[in-house]
Design an enzyme around this catalytic site. Structure first.
Site, PDB file in Angstrom:
ATOM      1  N   LYS A  77       5.287 -10.179   3.137  1.00 37.94           N
ATOM      2  CA  LYS A  77       6.644  -9.875   2.645  1.00 37.94           C
ATOM      3  C   LYS A  77       7.707 -10.441   3.582  1.00 37.94           C
ATOM      4  CE  LYS A  77       5.529  -5.509   1.041  1.00 37.94           C
ATOM      5  NZ  LYS A  77       4.764  -5.884  -0.139  1.00 37.94           N
ATOM      6  N   ASP A  91       3.813 -11.587  -3.042  1.00 38.39           N
ATOM      7  CA  ASP A  91       4.972 -11.617  -2.140  1.00 38.39           C
ATOM      8  C   ASP A  91       5.371 -13.065  -1.868  1.00 38.39           C
ATOM      9  OD1 ASP A  91       4.910  -8.838  -1.869  1.00 38.39           O
ATOM     10  OD2 ASP A  91       3.656  -8.907  -0.070  1.00 38.39           O
ATOM     11  N   LYS A 133      10.351  -8.543  -6.785  1.00 39.74           N
ATOM     12  CA  LYS A 133       8.883  -8.418  -6.694  1.00 39.74           C
ATOM     13  C   LYS A 133       8.528  -6.949  -6.844  1.00 39.74           C
ATOM     14  CE  LYS A 133       4.687  -7.845  -4.875  1.00 39.74           C
ATOM     15  NZ  LYS A 133       4.061  -6.888  -3.947  1.00 39.74           N
ATOM     16  N   GLY A 171       2.309  -2.472  -6.654  1.00 38.62           N
ATOM     17  CA  GLY A 171       1.736  -1.338  -5.944  1.00 38.62           C
ATOM     18  C   GLY A 171       2.204  -0.001  -6.465  1.00 38.62           C
ATOM     19  N   GLY A 212      -2.714  -5.553  -6.906  1.00 37.93           N
ATOM     20  CA  GLY A 212      -3.931  -5.409  -6.102  1.00 37.93           C
ATOM     21  C   GLY A 212      -4.731  -4.157  -6.430  1.00 37.93           C
TER      22      GLY A 212
HETATM   23  P1  ADP Z   1       2.838  -3.739  -1.565  1.00 37.65           P
HETATM   24  O1  ADP Z   1       1.940  -3.161  -2.594  1.00 37.65           O
HETATM   25  O2  ADP Z   1       4.274  -3.407  -1.818  1.00 37.65           O
HETATM   26  O3  ADP Z   1       2.620  -5.222  -1.298  1.00 37.65           O
HETATM   27  P2  ADP Z   1       1.601  -3.336   1.080  1.00 37.65           P
HETATM   28  O4  ADP Z   1       0.721  -2.158   1.361  1.00 37.65           O
HETATM   29  O5  ADP Z   1       0.931  -4.656   0.927  1.00 37.65           O
HETATM   30  O6  ADP Z   1       2.512  -2.947  -0.177  1.00 37.65           O
HETATM   31  O7  ADP Z   1       2.678  -3.469   2.272  1.00 37.65           O
HETATM   32  C1  ADP Z   1       3.465  -2.373   2.699  1.00 37.65           C
HETATM   33  C2  ADP Z   1       2.839  -1.683   3.908  1.00 37.65           C
HETATM   34  O8  ADP Z   1       3.052  -2.451   5.102  1.00 37.65           O
HETATM   35  C3  ADP Z   1       3.432  -0.343   4.269  1.00 37.65           C
HETATM   36  O9  ADP Z   1       2.936   0.715   3.479  1.00 37.65           O
HETATM   37  C4  ADP Z   1       3.046  -0.189   5.747  1.00 37.65           C
HETATM   38  O10 ADP Z   1       1.861   0.559   5.876  1.00 37.65           O
HETATM   39  C5  ADP Z   1       2.750  -1.620   6.210  1.00 37.65           C
HETATM   40  N1  ADP Z   1       3.515  -2.006   7.399  1.00 37.65           N
HETATM   41  C6  ADP Z   1       2.993  -2.658   8.469  1.00 37.65           C
HETATM   42  N2  ADP Z   1       3.916  -2.856   9.432  1.00 37.65           N
HETATM   43  C7  ADP Z   1       5.069  -2.300   8.983  1.00 37.65           C
HETATM   44  C8  ADP Z   1       6.393  -2.152   9.552  1.00 37.65           C
HETATM   45  N3  ADP Z   1       6.710  -2.628  10.754  1.00 37.65           N
HETATM   46  N4  ADP Z   1       7.330  -1.524   8.800  1.00 37.65           N
HETATM   47  C9  ADP Z   1       7.033  -1.051   7.571  1.00 37.65           C
HETATM   48  N5  ADP Z   1       5.808  -1.141   6.994  1.00 37.65           N
HETATM   49  C10 ADP Z   1       4.812  -1.758   7.672  1.00 37.65           C
HETATM   50 MG    MG Z   2       0.927  -6.197  -0.538  1.00 34.46          MG
END
Ligand code: ADP
Ligand code: MG
Length: 307
Positions: free
Chosen positions: A255, A196, A43, A46, A79
């Site tokens: 995720k 995800d 996957k 971002g 997104g």
């Molecule tokens: P993507 O574009 O890869 O889907 P997201 O922003 O949706 O990224 O998800 C990743 C984010 O999840 C990280 O940048 C972080 O801010 C958040 N996050 C929340 N809880 C946690 C955690 N326990 N450990 C790591 N990241 C976390």
């Molecule tokens: Mg995301």
């Protein structure tokens, strides 16, 4: 906000002496043998997609995997790219109880951006190396059957079923499928599905050896603000407890939920990796270096995670 500790100049020549270079290849050998013919769902989305240099590294990694006999399947999000076009078009996102509502206009934009732009960009960057990648939407050949998540959220879909036959056919032809996560219901209505969630469901349907999530943080942390709390390996039951106790928030929730579901439904292991690190997928697959977070099934419930 997480940071890569040192900026990496990806155009700088890598100075490694000859024995060390040979050592890297020898180290990869058992992994190449173990994963020969294995399906690996990646996957991608971002931040790992935002710079052209990282996008080139990602394409290199996928082509290398394919070239040594693995069978990668790319599932992508987008997104930020959807948000950018919506604002250029003057469309204001609507939220209901904190959740984004996908009306017909928003769905049109999401579908145009994901299928018409992000998917095309990934396919062409892989195909610079040869005619390997084929882009498709979850609507194609009935790949992702969707249903509405909630009447109030509009065209936000859940995965009702995955029909992986088109992926099997492409993989049998040694092609690399690149999937946009738009699904359709039985009437043909399209839905935007969380990438995800879709990546996990596709990995399950294919019986993948691994599902790998590239994101914008080094993995799962016990304290999201503290890189020293990175969890390198976690089993399903512990992960479930971390979701319950609020350690995991926001974009990390779909995720880890998808990772959990995948490892409990036949996928060998699930990995959350820092997509901002060049070639991080190769580090995970072909070296002894532990990177990111690995999610494994509970020892007595899962199908085993191999040696
Ligand atoms: P993507 O574009 O890869 O889907 P997201 O922003 O949706 O990224 O998800 C990743 C984010 O999840 C990280 O940048 C972080 O801010 C958040 N996050 C929340 N809880 C946690 C955690 N326990 N450990 C790591 N990241 C976390
Ligand atoms: Mg995301």
């Amino acid at each position: 906000m997480s940071q890569v500790s040192e900026p990496i100049d990806m155009d700088a020549p890598v100075r490694v002496d000859a024995p060390a270079r040979a050592g890297v290849l020898v180290e990869a050998l058992p992994y190449i043998r173990r994963f020969r013919d294995a399906v690996i769902v990646v996957k991608y989305g971002g931040h790992a997609m935002e710079t052209p240099a990282l996008a080139r590294c990602f394409a290199d990694d996928i082509v290398l995997m394919r070239s040594v006999g693995l069978r990668p399947v790319v599932v992508h999000g987008g997104g930020p790219q959807i948000g950018a076009l919506m604002s250029r078009l003057g469309l204001v996102p609507e939220f209901r109880d904190g959740l984004r509502v996908t009306d017909a206009d928003t769905l049109d934009v999401a579908r145009m951006v994901l299928v018409g732009k992000v998917n095309r960009d990934i396919v062409s960057s892989i195909n610079v190396h040869g005619p390997l990648a084929v882009g498709l939407s979850g609507e194609d050949a009935g790949l992702l059957l969707a249903s509405a998540r909630h009447a109030d959220l509009g065209f936000v879909g859940d995965v009702e079923a995955v029909n992986p036959s088109i992926l099997h056919r492409l993989l049998a032809e040694e092609l690399v499928p690149v999937v946009s996560t738009i699904g359709a219901d039985a009437s043909g209505q399209a839905y935007n599905i969380n990438a995800d969630t879709a990546a996990g469901a596709i990995a399950e349907a294919l019986g993948a050896a691994k599902v790998v999530y590239l994101t914008d943080i080094d993995g799962l942390r016990l304290d999201v603000a503290d890189p020293r709390t990175l969890v390198s390996r976690v089993v399903a039951s512990e992960l479930r407890a971390r979701i319950r106790d609020g350690t995991i928030e926001g974009g990390m929730i779909p995720k880890v939920t998808a990772c959990l579901h995948a490892v409990e439904h036949g996928v060998g292991s699930a990995h959350i990796l820092d997509g901002r690190v060049p070639h991080v997928v190769l580090l995970e697959l072909f070296t002894d270096t532990g990177v990111g977070t690995m999610v494994a099934p509970d020892p007595d419930t899962g199908p085993g995670i191999g040696p």
